[in-house]
Design a protein around this motif. Structure first.
Motif, PDB file in Angstrom:
ATOM      1  N   ASN A  49       6.073   6.366  -9.658  1.00  0.00           N
ATOM      2  CA  ASN A  49       6.822   5.151  -9.371  1.00  0.00           C
ATOM      3  C   ASN A  49       7.067   4.401 -10.682  1.00  0.00           C
ATOM      4  O   ASN A  49       6.631   4.835 -11.749  1.00  0.00           O
ATOM      5  CB  ASN A  49       6.120   4.277  -8.322  1.00  0.00           C
ATOM      6  N   GLN A  50       7.762   3.290 -10.601  1.00  0.00           N
ATOM      7  CA  GLN A  50       8.161   2.579 -11.822  1.00  0.00           C
ATOM      8  C   GLN A  50       6.956   2.071 -12.607  1.00  0.00           C
ATOM      9  O   GLN A  50       6.939   2.098 -13.836  1.00  0.00           O
ATOM     10  CB  GLN A  50       9.095   1.411 -11.462  1.00  0.00           C
TER      11      GLN A  50
ATOM     12  N   VAL B  55       5.422   4.987 -14.542  1.00  0.00           N
ATOM     13  CA  VAL B  55       6.281   5.345 -15.667  1.00  0.00           C
ATOM     14  C   VAL B  55       6.066   4.368 -16.823  1.00  0.00           C
ATOM     15  O   VAL B  55       5.967   4.771 -17.980  1.00  0.00           O
ATOM     16  CB  VAL B  55       7.765   5.380 -15.234  1.00  0.00           C
TER      17      VAL B  55
ATOM     18  N   TYR C  18       5.692  13.932 -17.559  1.00  0.00           N
ATOM     19  CA  TYR C  18       6.707  12.911 -17.831  1.00  0.00           C
ATOM     20  C   TYR C  18       7.378  13.175 -19.176  1.00  0.00           C
ATOM     21  O   TYR C  18       8.596  13.064 -19.309  1.00  0.00           O
ATOM     22  CB  TYR C  18       6.081  11.516 -17.814  1.00  0.00           C
TER      23      TYR C  18
ATOM     24  N   TYR D 172       9.593  15.058 -13.828  1.00  0.00           N
ATOM     25  CA  TYR D 172       9.091  14.040 -12.903  1.00  0.00           C
ATOM     26  C   TYR D 172      10.237  13.563 -12.036  1.00  0.00           C
ATOM     27  O   TYR D 172      11.406  13.736 -12.371  1.00  0.00           O
ATOM     28  CB  TYR D 172       8.482  12.863 -13.667  1.00  0.00           C
ATOM     29  N   GLU D 173       9.879  13.020 -10.899  1.00  0.00           N
ATOM     30  CA  GLU D 173      10.854  12.417 -10.011  1.00  0.00           C
ATOM     31  C   GLU D 173      10.433  10.981  -9.774  1.00  0.00           C
ATOM     32  O   GLU D 173       9.263  10.708  -9.520  1.00  0.00           O
ATOM     33  CB  GLU D 173      10.912  13.183  -8.686  1.00  0.00           C
ATOM     34  N   LEU D 174      11.376  10.085  -9.870  1.00  0.00           N
ATOM     35  CA  LEU D 174      11.100   8.674  -9.657  1.00  0.00           C
ATOM     36  C   LEU D 174      11.125   8.397  -8.159  1.00  0.00           C
ATOM     37  O   LEU D 174      12.120   8.643  -7.494  1.00  0.00           O
ATOM     38  CB  LEU D 174      12.139   7.825 -10.384  1.00  0.00           C
TER      39      LEU D 174
END
Length: 103
Positions: free
Chosen positions: A49-50, A53, A87, A92-94
């Motif tokens: 998630n943000q 990150v 990352y 990666y997937e948000l």
């Protein structure tokens, strides 16, 4: 589709055309199929998630150390390093999942 996966699927179709099923392969064909399938298993992705990150970016820039990264991500050092390397590689997937304090 990844090139490795396409090679594996083509080989499986070839074996199925020959025998009707992959269970009738001989030892040499089976070992070759496993050799083709190894790169397909290495396609690892992290769902971040943000917040995660942002923390990983701080780690990669050198602002925090591994221990702090693991603490902020609420995981072990090895898992935190794995998330950071995935990352850094762009694997990666948000996602929109939130941590418990963000709800």
């Amino acid at each position: 589709m990844k090139d490795e996966f396409k090679l594996l699927i083509d080989y499986i179709h070839k074996i199925e055309d020959k025998y009707g099923t992959v269970t009738l392969m001989d030892k040499l064909e089976s070992s070759y199929m496993h050799k083709l399938s190894k790169p397909c298993y290495r396609n690892e992705y992290a769902n971040l998630n943000q917040y995660e990150v942002t923390v990983i970016k701080k780690y990669l820039s050198g602002e925090i150390i591994v221990r702090q990264l693991a603490y902020y991500l609420n995981t072990t050092d090895l898992k935190a390093l794995k998330m950071a390397t995935l990352y850094a590689k762009g694997r990666y997937e948000l996602t929109k999942h939130m941590n418990y304090w963000e709800r």
